[in-house]
Design a protein around this motif. Structure first.
Motif, PDB file in Angstrom:
ATOM      1  N   ILE A   1       0.850  -0.875   0.270  1.00  0.00           N
ATOM      2  CA  ILE A   1       0.319   0.106  -0.069  1.00  0.00           C
ATOM      3  C   ILE A   1       1.055   1.449   0.072  1.00  0.00           C
ATOM      4  O   ILE A   1       1.870   1.518   0.620  1.00  0.00           O
ATOM      5  N   SER A   2       0.912   2.527  -0.917  1.00  0.00           N
ATOM      6  CA  SER A   2       1.622   2.817  -1.034  1.00  0.00           C
ATOM      7  C   SER A   2       0.664   4.472  -0.114  1.00  0.00           C
ATOM      8  O   SER A   2      -0.091   4.221  -0.338  1.00  0.00           O
ATOM      9  N   THR A   3       1.992   4.690   0.496  1.00  0.00           N
ATOM     10  CA  THR A   3       0.859   6.341   1.867  1.00  0.00           C
ATOM     11  C   THR A   3       2.093   6.950   1.587  1.00  0.00           C
ATOM     12  O   THR A   3       3.118   7.233   0.877  1.00  0.00           O
ATOM     13  N   THR A   4       1.407   8.306   1.885  1.00  0.00           N
ATOM     14  CA  THR A   4       2.410   9.378   2.193  1.00  0.00           C
ATOM     15  C   THR A   4       1.811   9.781   3.694  1.00  0.00           C
ATOM     16  O   THR A   4       0.857  10.213   3.892  1.00  0.00           O
ATOM     17  N   PHE A   5       3.019  10.283   4.516  1.00  0.00           N
ATOM     18  CA  PHE A   5       3.082   9.685   6.019  1.00  0.00           C
ATOM     19  C   PHE A   5       3.144  11.367   6.002  1.00  0.00           C
ATOM     20  O   PHE A   5       4.733  11.564   5.373  1.00  0.00           O
ATOM     21  N   CYS A   6       3.035  12.655   6.464  1.00  0.00           N
ATOM     22  CA  CYS A   6       3.324  13.787   6.829  1.00  0.00           C
ATOM     23  C   CYS A   6       3.076  14.050   8.605  1.00  0.00           C
ATOM     24  O   CYS A   6       1.642  13.791   8.887  1.00  0.00           O
ATOM     25  N   GLN A   7       3.539  15.327   8.833  1.00  0.00           N
ATOM     26  CA  GLN A   7       3.959  15.549  10.635  1.00  0.00           C
ATOM     27  C   GLN A   7       4.232  17.130  10.454  1.00  0.00           C
ATOM     28  O   GLN A   7       4.805  17.114   9.560  1.00  0.00           O
ATOM     29  N   PRO A   8       3.709  17.473  12.190  1.00  0.00           N
ATOM     30  CA  PRO A   8       4.440  18.979  11.525  1.00  0.00           C
ATOM     31  C   PRO A   8       6.077  19.463  11.681  1.00  0.00           C
ATOM     32  O   PRO A   8       6.726  17.355  11.847  1.00  0.00           O
ATOM     33  N   ASP A   9       6.307  20.567  11.573  1.00  0.00           N
ATOM     34  CA  ASP A   9       8.131  20.583  11.390  1.00  0.00           C
ATOM     35  C   ASP A   9       8.438  20.490  12.592  1.00  0.00           C
ATOM     36  O   ASP A   9       9.958  20.671  13.093  1.00  0.00           O
ATOM     37  N   THR A  10       8.113  19.691  13.831  1.00  0.00           N
ATOM     38  CA  THR A  10       9.254  19.990  14.924  1.00  0.00           C
ATOM     39  C   THR A  10       9.026  18.268  15.027  1.00  0.00           C
ATOM     40  O   THR A  10       9.902  17.986  16.585  1.00  0.00           O
ATOM     41  N   ASN A  11       8.782  17.648  13.913  1.00  0.00           N
ATOM     42  CA  ASN A  11       9.564  16.507  14.167  1.00  0.00           C
ATOM     43  C   ASN A  11       8.614  15.439  14.775  1.00  0.00           C
ATOM     44  O   ASN A  11       8.294  14.164  15.898  1.00  0.00           O
ATOM     45  N   ALA A  12       7.235  16.200  16.099  1.00  0.00           N
ATOM     46  CA  ALA A  12       6.782  15.979  17.316  1.00  0.00           C
ATOM     47  C   ALA A  12       5.641  15.064  16.438  1.00  0.00           C
ATOM     48  O   ALA A  12       4.778  15.432  15.646  1.00  0.00           O
ATOM     49  N   SER A  13       5.334  13.597  16.333  1.00  0.00           N
ATOM     50  CA  SER A  13       4.056  13.043  15.509  1.00  0.00           C
ATOM     51  C   SER A  13       2.584  13.466  16.967  1.00  0.00           C
ATOM     52  O   SER A  13       1.564  13.009  15.842  1.00  0.00           O
ATOM     53  N   GLY A  14       2.419  13.096  18.042  1.00  0.00           N
ATOM     54  CA  GLY A  14       1.768  13.352  18.283  1.00  0.00           C
ATOM     55  C   GLY A  14       1.118  11.425  19.250  1.00  0.00           C
ATOM     56  O   GLY A  14       2.245  11.089  18.242  1.00  0.00           O
ATOM     57  N   THR A  15       0.317  12.672  19.238  1.00  0.00           N
ATOM     58  CA  THR A  15      -1.139  11.321  19.935  1.00  0.00           C
ATOM     59  C   THR A  15      -1.512  10.312  19.080  1.00  0.00           C
ATOM     60  O   THR A  15      -2.637   9.066  18.717  1.00  0.00           O
ATOM     61  N   THR A  16      -2.030  11.849  18.081  1.00  0.00           N
ATOM     62  CA  THR A  16      -2.986  11.261  17.078  1.00  0.00           C
ATOM     63  C   THR A  16      -2.962  11.818  15.636  1.00  0.00           C
ATOM     64  O   THR A  16      -2.213  12.476  14.984  1.00  0.00           O
ATOM     65  N   VAL A  17      -3.099  10.745  14.632  1.00  0.00           N
ATOM     66  CA  VAL A  17      -2.977  10.589  13.187  1.00  0.00           C
ATOM     67  C   VAL A  17      -4.285  10.565  12.776  1.00  0.00           C
ATOM     68  O   VAL A  17      -5.218  10.203  13.019  1.00  0.00           O
ATOM     69  N   GLN A  18      -4.105  11.163  11.809  1.00  0.00           N
ATOM     70  CA  GLN A  18      -6.181  10.957  10.346  1.00  0.00           C
ATOM     71  C   GLN A  18      -5.596  10.288   9.200  1.00  0.00           C
ATOM     72  O   GLN A  18      -4.295  10.475   8.952  1.00  0.00           O
ATOM     73  N   VAL A  19      -5.810   9.317   8.981  1.00  0.00           N
ATOM     74  CA  VAL A  19      -6.037   8.444   8.202  1.00  0.00           C
ATOM     75  C   VAL A  19      -7.065   8.855   6.962  1.00  0.00           C
ATOM     76  O   VAL A  19      -7.674   8.385   7.298  1.00  0.00           O
ATOM     77  N   LEU A  20      -6.081   9.381   5.724  1.00  0.00           N
ATOM     78  CA  LEU A  20      -6.975   9.518   4.543  1.00  0.00           C
ATOM     79  C   LEU A  20      -7.212   8.606   3.968  1.00  0.00           C
ATOM     80  O   LEU A  20      -5.915   7.798   2.767  1.00  0.00           O
ATOM     81  N   SER A  21      -8.533   8.100   2.798  1.00  0.00           N
ATOM     82  CA  SER A  21      -8.490   7.123   2.325  1.00  0.00           C
ATOM     83  C   SER A  21      -9.907   8.117   1.505  1.00  0.00           C
ATOM     84  O   SER A  21     -10.544   8.406   1.771  1.00  0.00           O
ATOM     85  N   HIS A  22      -9.234   7.997  -0.288  1.00  0.00           N
ATOM     86  CA  HIS A  22      -9.691   8.468  -1.026  1.00  0.00           C
ATOM     87  C   HIS A  22     -10.960   7.796  -2.216  1.00  0.00           C
ATOM     88  O   HIS A  22     -11.091   6.794  -1.691  1.00  0.00           O
ATOM     89  N   GLY A  23     -11.337   8.874  -3.087  1.00  0.00           N
ATOM     90  CA  GLY A  23     -12.386   7.819  -3.413  1.00  0.00           C
ATOM     91  C   GLY A  23     -12.069   7.511  -4.941  1.00  0.00           C
ATOM     92  O   GLY A  23     -11.175   7.242  -5.112  1.00  0.00           O
ATOM     93  N   ILE A  24     -13.715   7.193  -5.228  1.00  0.00           N
ATOM     94  CA  ILE A  24     -13.260   6.450  -6.858  1.00  0.00           C
ATOM     95  C   ILE A  24     -12.190   7.921  -8.129  1.00  0.00           C
ATOM     96  O   ILE A  24     -13.194   9.370  -7.635  1.00  0.00           O
ATOM     97  N   GLY A  25     -11.467   7.631  -8.996  1.00  0.00           N
ATOM     98  CA  GLY A  25     -11.348   8.572  -9.930  1.00  0.00           C
ATOM     99  C   GLY A  25      -9.793   9.368  -9.485  1.00  0.00           C
ATOM    100  O   GLY A  25      -9.253  10.390  -9.955  1.00  0.00           O
TER     101      GLY A  25
END
Length: 448
Positions: free
Chosen positions: A79-103
């Motif tokens: 599965i190809s992914t892109t992980f992004c985080q703030p430039d503070t290098n702190a991932s935090g405790t909460t992550v949003q997983v983003l799933s696209h639609g058709i097209g």
């Protein structure tokens, strides 16, 4: 200077951003019970049309008619992914997983056009401090491809999404040494259907749900499929989706500017004006023949990839006119962005279409749920999300999803004004982005 130059400039453009992102390929173990379907082989575009006719007919249920039985699909896929985080290098405790639609692919959440004005990720990460993981759904984009009928179906894609959430939860996501306490899944359209279904299969996999481009009303799906006028993806954009076999003899059409010039000259010779030539070469299937001819035609991390050589069961709509009809609200989007999205579109499989609407009636999910849908959404609202049916007590069509989440801690339906189905591609997309982040923060799911 012809009309395509501004589009190519936009495709090359990048903007400074505070977020830190990296593209990661994640191996997941997929296990899913799926249908085994038998349909006539698709040899050409007319076969794709025949498939759509059978699928949308009100004479019986084509999914049931084509079903031969069931099988359990098991295997390890990428599965190809892109992980992004703030430039503070702190991932935090909460992550949003983003799933696209058709097209679309994962770049739907981070559209690089006009300095990031269409980037959900920029808002979530830079302004609110969340980490995000955008995925290419199984079978799409840079994720593993497979048999378009009996492998790339909704259940296998949901299994892949489930595995991604598990890795993030237990701290096993590659190069991200964080076990996230809170997993927020954000879907769009078919991605929302999968997020919704996962909440029924495993209510503990996610802590908050955001369903964008969504409602519980599937009455308009047949009209959507009909409007798409489906063609084989490999014939529509052969340079991206066709055969990777090298030519034995160089062609004078190898350079896209030559093909563009040749077509333009031919159309002018037929008596078309310059503006008519531009319309023909940018909004019809001719534009798709030009798309993907070189690395400038895509903004994803596969820009320089070889043609995908997709089998005939990978389908797409023929041109931007069909794209606009189902995804865009006239007057509320930038044409240049619309043409960029058409040039970089992703296909849909026959297996996905046969399993598209097979989501549960209700779920035991107990966290907060927000449905975010464009006011003029054609796919899930028929073009008017306030046109609720007679006898409905809901104020809008997305609000009618509430009974599907009887245990939700809070439910909210937000209708984004003057917006079609592809929310992230409209002028006022940032309004929806902020509505989502405010909802999460107000319900105990801030970034840290």
């Amino acid at each position: 200077m012809h009309f395509l130059l501004p589009l190519l400039v936009a495709l090359f453009a990048s903007d400074a951003t505070a977020k830190i992102c990296r593209n990661l390929t994640v191996a997941v173990n997929i296990e899913a019970r799926q249908g085994v379907f038998s349909i006539p082989d698709l040899q050409g575009n007319l076969d794709a049309t025949a498939f759509a006719q059978r699928l949308t007919s009100n004479h019986g249920n084509y999914t049931e008619d084509a079903l031969d039985g069931y099988q359990t699909v098991e295997g390890t896929y990428n599965i190809s992914t892109t992980f992004c985080q703030p430039d503070t290098n702190a991932s935090g405790t909460t992550v949003q997983v983003l799933s696209h639609g058709i097209g679309y692919d994962k770049t739907y959440w981070d559209i690089r056009y006009e300095n990031g004005n269409y980037s959900y990720v920029d808002v979530a990460v830079d302004e609110y401090g969340y980490s995000t993981v955008a995925i290419d759904r199984f079978g799409i984009g840079n994720s593993s491809h497979g048999h378009p009928l009996n492998l790339i179906q909704a259940p296998a894609e949901i299994s892949a999404l489930h595995e991604i959430t598990k890795l993030l939860r237990n701290g096993s996501f590659p190069t991200v040494p964080t076990a996230f306490k809170n997993i927020i899944t954000v879907g769009h359209s078919f991605g929302s259907i999968q997020v919704y279904t996962l909440s029924a299969l495993d209510p503990s996999a996610q802590d908050a749900l955001i369903l964008t481009g969504f409602s519980g009303d599937t009455a308009y799906l047949p009209a959507t499929i009909a409007a798409w006028n489906l063609h084989l993806a490999r014939l529509n954009q052969p340079s991206r989706f066709g055969s990777a076999r090298p030519r034995t003899t160089p062609s004078r059409f190898d350079r896209p500017v030559n093909l563009y010039t040749l077509l333009a000259q031919s159309l002018r010779g037929a008596g078309l004006s310059d503006s008519e030539v531009q319309q023909e070469l940018t909004t019809t299937e001719l534009a798709n023949l030009l798309a993907g001819s070189n690395a400038t035609s895509t903004t994803s991390d596969s820009a320089a990839a070889a043609p995908q050589d997709l089998p005939a069961g990978y389908l797409t709509w023929p041109d931007f006119s069909a794209n606009q009809y189902t995804f865009f609200y006239p007057g509320a989007f930038d044409l240049g962005l619309g043409l960029q999205i058409e040039a970089t579109k992703q296909p849909v499989t026959t297996g996905e279409l046969l399993t598209l609407a097979s989501f549960p009636g209700s779920t035991g999910f107990a966290g907060p749920v927000q449905v975010v849908t464009g006011e003029k959404d054609a796919i899930f609202c028929g073009g008017d999300c306030y046109a609720v049916g007679a006898g409905s007590s809901a104020s809008n069509i997305p609000a009618e999803v509430a009974p599907a989440f009887p245990n939700a801690s809070v439910f909210e339906a937000y209708v984004q004004p003057n917006t079609g189905h592809a929310i992230n591609a409209h002028y006022n997309a940032t309004g929806a982005y902020h509505a989502v982040q405010r909802f999460l923060g107000a319900n105990g799911f801030g970034a840290s």
